[in-house]
Scaffold this active site. Structure first.
Site, PDB file in Angstrom:
ATOM      1  CE1 TYR A 150    -127.453-103.067  51.194  1.00 23.12           C
ATOM      2  CE2 TYR A 150    -125.320-103.393  52.219  1.00 23.12           C
ATOM      3  CZ  TYR A 150    -126.323-102.752  51.850  1.00 23.12           C
ATOM      4  OH  TYR A 150    -125.974-101.247  51.845  1.00 23.12           O
ATOM      5  CG  ASP A 245    -120.762-109.342  47.525  1.00 23.10           C
ATOM      6  OD1 ASP A 245    -119.573-109.191  48.110  1.00 23.10           O
ATOM      7  OD2 ASP A 245    -122.010-108.481  47.554  1.00 23.10           O
ATOM      8  CE  LYS A 273    -117.646-105.267  54.574  1.00 24.58           C
ATOM      9  NZ  LYS A 273    -118.737-104.335  55.043  1.00 24.58           N
TER      10      LYS A 273
END
Ligand code: HOZ
Length: 433
Positions: A150, A245, A273
């Site tokens: 994802y 990613d 993050k």
């Protein structure tokens, strides 16, 4: 003054009724809705260290950590101080400022493959910008992604995706034009032969491969030996770019993310993050020559009014500096090992699989091996739901889906980790393991 004490109007259940009336599905991001585990989500009034305090005044040990950013724990002093100091100087400038330069230098010092970096506001923006840059730089349109990975809710990447889209059975979202989705080739993770075949047939059309080097949106599984090296070699052979990613693994598994641990240096990296310290931040970077194809130097357009926001830069820098100062990554490894030891001894011989790397973990309700989405999907999600609620009742909050990872922070003490292990073991016993 806002009162933090709960009252009858502000319990989780009354807030949930109101949320449903005014927010689609009651939430601002689908995984929060508890649909995968049943019941309604609790509301949080505050968070500190490794604890959440709910609006029903309950204290929970938290292993979601706001989905990864809270690596020091919630509301750490160093980050709060930096944010307050910066807030007094201004909340947003929309013009260059010193902290952007400091952050860019820090990222390029820590992440091996990054010479130049651009800040954005979320992981979704970071991966979206990587894809555009890869297409712009190669002049090719097709991309490869892996099933269950994802990369945020980017149109081109919501194809056989993980996380909430997998949890709610929408791995291919409505609203993504079929013509655009057709440019995305999806393959099973850890299957190098499948990648090779695609390159043999369509090699000259592939702009890039994007992957989570440690997929953590269908639970958590690891790259098989040689898989990432093989993918990189094929990209080089056919002139495609490799994008990691590392939105979750970056600055968490090591200062330089999984690329530092593995020694495999991608062409582009998407980040997020931890560099936001809890504020909304993403970034993407790579070799100077490639990054210089971005506007205003190059023809690939990418922009953002709030990108490089001074509060977010201050929070992220404070968090990274504190991690370096505390030798945080070694501490996280020790904490992860402690939890792993406890859980592995309890699940021995049972049809359960525990995966961990550093401070990320996942307990699957099936026997191993689990190496890709097909393996992960066989997990008994009904048992997971029982397990989730059993833990929650005892004050332990895990991600409300089998297809998410858990995050340990520096604030999870030895005692808390021991208690966590005990709660997990007790709950597994209650549900028949
Ligand atoms: N797995 C997601 C982040 N990688 C969860 C966060 C969200 O979608 O809200």
């Amino acid at each position: 003054m806002i009162s933090l004490s709960p009252n009858i109007q502000n319990t989780s259940s009354s807030l949930w009724s109101e949320a449903l009336a005014y927010i689609p599905g009651g939430v601002n991001s689908p995984v929060r809705a508890f649909r995968a585990v049943g019941g309604n989500p609790f509301f949080v009034q505050s968070a500190h260290a490794c604890y959440l305090r709910t609006c029903d005044n309950e204290e929970l040990i938290d292993y979601v950590g706001t989905w990864g950013p809270a690596i020091l724990g919630h509301a750490p002093e160093a980050v709060l101080r930096a944010v307050v100091q910066q807030a007094k100087k201004g909340l947003s400038f929309g013009i260059p400022h010193p902290l952007e330069v400091e952050m860019a230098k820090k990222i390029s010092k820590l992440v091996p493959s990054i010479q130049k970096v651009r800040m954005v506001n979320s992981g979704t923006e970071a991966t979206m910008s990587c894809i555009r840059l890869a297409r712009g730089a190669t002049g090719r349109d097709r991309i490869i992604k892996f099933e269950g990975c994802y990369h945020g809710h980017v149109d081109s990447l919501l194809v056989k995706a993980g996380s909430g889209s997998l949890t709610f059975a929408h791995p291919d979202s409505a609203g993504v034009p079929a013509a655009l989705a057709a440019l995305t080739i999806t393959l099973p993770f850890n299957n190098l032969m499948a990648v090779e075949e695609v390159f043999k047939k369509n090699g000259s059309q592939i702009a890039c491969i994007i992957l989570e080097p440690v997929p953590a949106n269908a639970g958590l599984y690891l790259p098989a030996e040689g898989f990432l090296e093989g993918v990189q070699a094929l990209c080089q052979e056919y002139g495609a770019l490799l994008i990691f990613d590392e939105v979750m693994s970056g600055f968490r598994l090591a200062p330089g993310g999984y690329q530092e641990l593995s020694g495999i240096h991608p062409d582009l990296t998407a980040l997020g993050k931890v560099i936001g310290g809890g504020l909304p931040v993403g970034a993407f970077g790579g070799k100077a020559e490639l990054m210089d194809q971005l506007s205003p130097r190059g023809p690939v357009y990418q922009a953002g009014t709030l990108s490089g926001n001074p509060l977010a830069m201050a929070a992220g820098l404070a968090q990274l500096n504190e991690m370096e100062h505390l030798d945080g990554w070694n501490q996280l490894e020790e904490k992860g090992m402690l939890l792993e030891k406890k859980i592995l001894s309890a699940i021995d011989q049972r049809p359960l699989t525990f995966h961990r790397i550093g401070s990320m973990f996942c307990l699957y309700f099936r026997e191993g091996p689990i190496n890709n989405l097909d393996d992960a999907k066989i997990s008994d999600t009904k048992k997971f739901a029982q397990f989730f609620h059993g833990c929650l009742k005892k004050g332990l909050y895990l991600a409300p889906s089998q297809f998410e990872a858990g995050f340990i922070s520096l604030a999870h003490t030895k005692e808390v980790l021991e208690k966590t292990g005990d709660i997990i073991i007790e709950t597994l016993g209650e549900i028949g393991y």
